[in-house]
Each structure stands twice: as structure tokens, then as C-alpha cells.
Design a protein around this motif. Sequence first.
Motif, PDB file in Angstrom:
ATOM      1  N   ALA A 258       0.615  -1.184   0.050  1.00  5.30           N
ATOM      2  CA  ALA A 258      -0.039   0.012  -0.061  1.00  5.30           C
ATOM      3  C   ALA A 258       0.802   1.226  -0.004  1.00  5.30           C
ATOM      4  CB  ALA A 258      -0.889   0.042   1.237  1.00  5.30           C
ATOM      5  N   GLN A 259       0.595   2.279  -0.744  1.00  9.89           N
ATOM      6  CA  GLN A 259       0.994   3.488  -0.806  1.00  9.89           C
ATOM      7  C   GLN A 259       1.478   3.972   0.642  1.00  9.89           C
ATOM      8  OE1 GLN A 259      -1.808   5.762  -3.110  1.00  9.89           O
ATOM      9  NE2 GLN A 259      -0.188   5.725  -4.768  1.00  9.89           N
ATOM     10  N   GLY A 260       2.447   4.580   1.094  1.00 10.19           N
ATOM     11  CA  GLY A 260       3.093   5.103   2.572  1.00 10.19           C
ATOM     12  C   GLY A 260       3.608   3.831   3.234  1.00 10.19           C
ATOM     13  N   GLU A 261       3.553   2.392   2.887  1.00 10.31           N
ATOM     14  CA  GLU A 261       4.304   1.551   3.427  1.00 10.31           C
ATOM     15  C   GLU A 261       5.373   1.189   2.735  1.00 10.31           C
ATOM     16  OE1 GLU A 261       1.641  -1.894   3.660  1.00 10.31           O
ATOM     17  OE2 GLU A 261       0.312  -1.217   4.815  1.00 10.31           O
ATOM     18  N   ASP A 262       6.449   0.575   3.595  1.00 13.21           N
ATOM     19  CA  ASP A 262       7.753   0.247   3.161  1.00 13.21           C
ATOM     20  C   ASP A 262       7.856  -0.752   2.247  1.00 13.21           C
ATOM     21  OD1 ASP A 262       8.771   2.193   4.903  1.00 13.21           O
ATOM     22  OD2 ASP A 262       9.586   0.615   6.175  1.00 13.21           O
ATOM     23  N   HIS A 280      17.469  -3.164  -6.458  1.00 10.22           N
ATOM     24  CA  HIS A 280      16.844  -2.033  -7.257  1.00 10.22           C
ATOM     25  C   HIS A 280      15.393  -2.220  -7.763  1.00 10.22           C
ATOM     26  CE1 HIS A 280      16.946   1.032 -10.524  1.00 10.22           C
ATOM     27  NE2 HIS A 280      16.249   0.094 -11.453  1.00 10.22           N
ATOM     28  N   VAL A 281      14.569  -1.341  -7.413  1.00 13.50           N
ATOM     29  CA  VAL A 281      13.253  -1.212  -7.578  1.00 13.50           C
ATOM     30  C   VAL A 281      12.655  -0.327  -8.723  1.00 13.50           C
ATOM     31  CG1 VAL A 281      10.848  -0.828  -6.639  1.00 13.50           C
ATOM     32  CG2 VAL A 281      12.686  -1.901  -5.178  1.00 13.50           C
ATOM     33  N   GLU A 282      11.940  -0.494  -9.667  1.00 15.23           N
ATOM     34  CA  GLU A 282      11.564  -0.133 -10.758  1.00 15.23           C
ATOM     35  C   GLU A 282      10.133  -0.040 -11.127  1.00 15.23           C
ATOM     36  OE1 GLU A 282      12.961   0.910 -15.486  1.00 15.23           O
ATOM     37  OE2 GLU A 282      13.959  -0.696 -14.428  1.00 15.23           O
ATOM     38  N   ASP A 287      12.463   4.847  -9.660  1.00 13.94           N
ATOM     39  CA  ASP A 287      13.448   4.055 -10.058  1.00 13.94           C
ATOM     40  C   ASP A 287      14.620   4.560  -9.047  1.00 13.94           C
ATOM     41  OD1 ASP A 287      15.835   2.995 -11.199  1.00 13.94           O
ATOM     42  OD2 ASP A 287      15.833   4.071 -12.961  1.00 13.94           O
ATOM     43  N   ARG A 288      14.561   3.394  -7.983  1.00 12.96           N
ATOM     44  CA  ARG A 288      15.505   3.557  -6.812  1.00 12.96           C
ATOM     45  C   ARG A 288      16.230   2.436  -6.386  1.00 12.96           C
ATOM     46  NH1 ARG A 288      11.881   6.041  -2.824  1.00 12.96           N
ATOM     47  NH2 ARG A 288      13.419   5.564  -1.209  1.00 12.96           N
ATOM     48  N   THR A 289      17.469   2.675  -5.940  1.00 10.46           N
ATOM     49  CA  THR A 289      18.359   1.892  -5.586  1.00 10.46           C
ATOM     50  C   THR A 289      18.860   1.644  -4.283  1.00 10.46           C
ATOM     51  OG1 THR A 289      19.139   1.676  -7.978  1.00 10.46           O
ATOM     52  CG2 THR A 289      20.697   0.815  -6.304  1.00 10.46           C
ATOM     53  N   GLN A 290      19.304   0.690  -3.456  1.00 11.02           N
ATOM     54  CA  GLN A 290      19.929   0.485  -2.520  1.00 11.02           C
ATOM     55  C   GLN A 290      20.934  -0.453  -2.338  1.00 11.02           C
ATOM     56  OE1 GLN A 290      17.532   0.394   1.361  1.00 11.02           O
ATOM     57  NE2 GLN A 290      16.085   1.604   0.809  1.00 11.02           N
ATOM     58  N   ALA A 301      16.488  -4.860   2.128  1.00 11.91           N
ATOM     59  CA  ALA A 301      16.531  -3.433   1.765  1.00 11.91           C
ATOM     60  C   ALA A 301      15.052  -2.999   1.961  1.00 11.91           C
ATOM     61  CB  ALA A 301      17.112  -3.242   0.494  1.00 11.91           C
ATOM     62  N   ALA A 302      14.668  -1.879   2.691  1.00 11.13           N
ATOM     63  CA  ALA A 302      13.458  -1.222   2.738  1.00 11.13           C
ATOM     64  C   ALA A 302      13.402   0.046   2.322  1.00 11.13           C
ATOM     65  CB  ALA A 302      13.088  -1.240   4.380  1.00 11.13           C
ATOM     66  N   PHE A 303      12.488   0.089   1.204  1.00 15.68           N
ATOM     67  CA  PHE A 303      12.321   1.449   0.464  1.00 15.68           C
ATOM     68  C   PHE A 303      11.338   2.172   1.110  1.00 15.68           C
ATOM     69  CE2 PHE A 303      14.592  -1.290  -2.519  1.00 15.68           C
ATOM     70  CZ  PHE A 303      15.212  -0.631  -3.056  1.00 15.68           C
ATOM     71  N   GLU A 304      11.555   3.395   1.804  1.00  9.03           N
ATOM     72  CA  GLU A 304      10.549   4.075   2.442  1.00  9.03           C
ATOM     73  C   GLU A 304       9.830   5.092   1.612  1.00  9.03           C
ATOM     74  OE1 GLU A 304      12.978   5.408   5.808  1.00  9.03           O
ATOM     75  OE2 GLU A 304      13.071   3.250   6.744  1.00  9.03           O
ATOM     76  N   GLU A 305       8.926   6.198   2.158  1.00  9.36           N
ATOM     77  CA  GLU A 305       8.510   7.237   1.545  1.00  9.36           C
ATOM     78  C   GLU A 305       7.686   6.834   0.322  1.00  9.36           C
ATOM     79  OE1 GLU A 305      11.455  10.093   1.508  1.00  9.36           O
ATOM     80  OE2 GLU A 305      11.648  10.414   3.582  1.00  9.36           O
ATOM     81  N   THR A 306       6.845   5.691   0.257  1.00  5.97           N
ATOM     82  CA  THR A 306       6.308   5.565  -0.917  1.00  5.97           C
ATOM     83  C   THR A 306       4.885   5.892  -1.276  1.00  5.97           C
ATOM     84  OG1 THR A 306       5.293   3.506   0.071  1.00  5.97           O
ATOM     85  CG2 THR A 306       7.472   3.152  -0.524  1.00  5.97           C
ATOM     86  N   GLU A 307       4.523   7.297  -0.282  1.00  3.03           N
ATOM     87  CA  GLU A 307       3.138   7.727  -0.532  1.00  3.03           C
ATOM     88  C   GLU A 307       3.167   8.216  -2.018  1.00  3.03           C
ATOM     89  OE1 GLU A 307       5.689   8.754   1.807  1.00  3.03           O
ATOM     90  OE2 GLU A 307       4.740   8.279   3.845  1.00  3.03           O
TER      91      GLU A 307
END
Length: 389
Positions: A258-262, A280-282, A287-290, A301-307
Motif C-alpha cells: 500500500a502507498q506509504g508502507e515500506d 533496485h526497484v523500478e 527508479d530507486r536503488t539501495q 532493503a526497505a524502500f521508505e516514503e512510498t506515499e
Amino acid sequence: MSGVLEGTIAVNKINTAAVGDTVAISGSTTGLPDGTPINVMLEGKYKTFAPITTTVDESGAFDVKINTAEEDLGFSTGSYRVIVYYDNWPPGYQRGDIDDVEAFVLLAPTMDANLEDTTITTLDGFTVSGATTGSPGEVEVWLMGKNLAAVVSLPVEKNAFEYALTVDSFRDWFTNEGPISQPDNFKPGTYTVMIVDPCTDGFYRYDEDLVATGTMIAGNVNKFFENQKLTINKDITEMALLDIEFPEVTLNEIDAVAQGEDFVVGGTTNLVDGTTMIVHVEGKGVDRTQVTDVKDGAFDAAFEETEDWPTGDYLATVEDANGILYEQIDSKVVMSGEAPEEEAPEEEAPEEEEPEEEEPEEEETPGFGAVIAITGLLSVAYLVVRRRR
């Protein structure tokens, strides 16, 4: 010739050492002027060494270092008597000379070696470490597989060593037919890691040649050891098994986020701890990389701020830092509140127990008690009738 008639020499206590170590013999004097020559003589069980001459400094102190690794001196294990004396007249050590006596023991050299990792992948390296006595300048590490051998020399500092070795660390490679080029990666299989301390007589070489030695080890290591024993070589050898596997990575399933969740990307791998993984998440407009590291065979790897991430399909990929290992998995981002909740398992209604049918009671056949009762009634009736008459 007149000499110093009065004075003293005191030798400091000498530490126990191993053959190959440098033994320090030091002490102090009184009554001996600066620059006065004094002699240090060692007596072993089977040999008396020629005196070593040193001089007294302005404070009256002296210091001599003896390298027991020198083959020409012929040191062996055992106890040694140390005589430090001022050579008064006549020349040569006399009982009347100013002197002092100490002793020390030389032990056999030792090595305690360790292989930190017993299972690695073809992309990894492995770590060897150890502690020695006898002060070797270097150790050799041999990697031995089926018809394969490789060797590297490693410096030893202060009787200790620790090195992380990769395929590039080994510059000399051999098969049972001779030298070969260095491979790009380790090959899968079970190997033996052999760590060799040369002690004081140098590394054993078959036919005094590294190529002949490597070729023999790759073809028949038992034959190598048999030849080594014939030379009475002093090398200390320790061995351990090393398994090398193909690298693997498995990604965890990612439910709709869900938007807003990691947005968490994780998995498991047989790569060694500390291996760098690039995640990498696309997706649409994203287009994000950790970068993360493997720990205990896992990573995440947790991608935050997905709102602000648009809803829709996303692709997550994971690869090692060398870009050799690669895995990917699909997922979705949905509007907040649309992510499917885990349904609690329905409680099963208890099964209704069917009432047991009551079995009809069987009529008892009259026994002796019933017969007696009936007879009694007849008797009573009979008596009543008779009285009425």
C-alpha cells in the motif's frame, strides 16, 4: 698485559624461545669503562659456540641478539648455558674472570593455523589466519583440488598472520601436467587448504623446483609428502577442507504494498557474510536503488516514503557487486487501504454429535425369584378362598 681487576657483570633473565627466534642477551656491568669488550659464550648439550664479542656502553649496559634461525649456527631444541665474561689476562675464559652465568631453553617451533570459512561460493574468498613461534618470515597456502593446485606466499609479522584470499591471490596454478593460467573464478568442488610453515630450513621443493612441486601436488599429494619425509624437512603443515559452491540467491515473495508502507525486498543466499548486494526497484515514475550486505545468509532493503509512488506493477532486482548473480521478482503498489489483509483462518464449527440410539431393554426371563413371588400370590389367594367357605 694488565686488565680490569675489579668489576661485576649481571646478565638479565633470558626468555624461553623457539628455534628460529632471535634471543636477546642483555645485562649491566660495574667497574668496566665505556667501550670495554666483553664476550658472550653459549654452551649447548652437544656444542659450545664461539664467543661473540660486544662492548659496554657509557651506562655500563650491554646487549647481544642471536638469530637461532641461522642454519650455519646449528641451533636445535634444548637448554643453553650463557656465560658473559670480561676476558682478563691470560686470554680465554678463566674461572677468575669477571663473569655471570644465565640459561635459556629453545623449544621446537609451532604453528596454529585456522581456516575461517569452510564453505564459500565461486564468487567469494576465504580467510586464513594463524599464530607461530620461531619467527618465520612467511607461510605458504596451497589450495588443492582434483588434479589442481595453487599456491601463494604470505608474510608473517610478529609471529602472526591473517589474510583474505581470492582467486586473484593465487598467482601460480598447476595441474598434474604442469603450470596453467590463473582462472577467473574458483571452480565448484571440495578442496584441501594446506598452510605450510617453513621453519628454519626453507619450504620443501621437489627437485628444488616450484613447478615440479606444484605439478606433483596436483597429481598425487601423498607422493609429495613421501618425498618430503625422505629429506627430513622441518616444514610444519596444517590442512582443512573447503567446499566451493555455485552462488545462489532466493528472493522473498512481495505482497501488494500500500502507498506509504515500506517496499521491502529481501531474500536468502549462500554468499558469505559481508557480501554487498545491490537492490533496485523500478516502476512507473519510480527508479530507486539501495545497497545492503549479507548477514547470516540473508539480506533485505526497505524502500521508505512510498506515499507518492504510483499504483501499478513494479519490478525488484537484486545482484551482487560484480554483476554476476542476478534475480528479480514482480510486485504491485496499490492505494492505501486496498492492500489485501491476511484473512484469519475460519474457526471450524464443532461437529454435532449424533445422539446415540437407546437400545431397547431386553425382557428378563422370570427366574427363581419370580416363580417364588407368583407362587406366593397363588397361595394367598387360595387361603382367602378357603376361609370364605
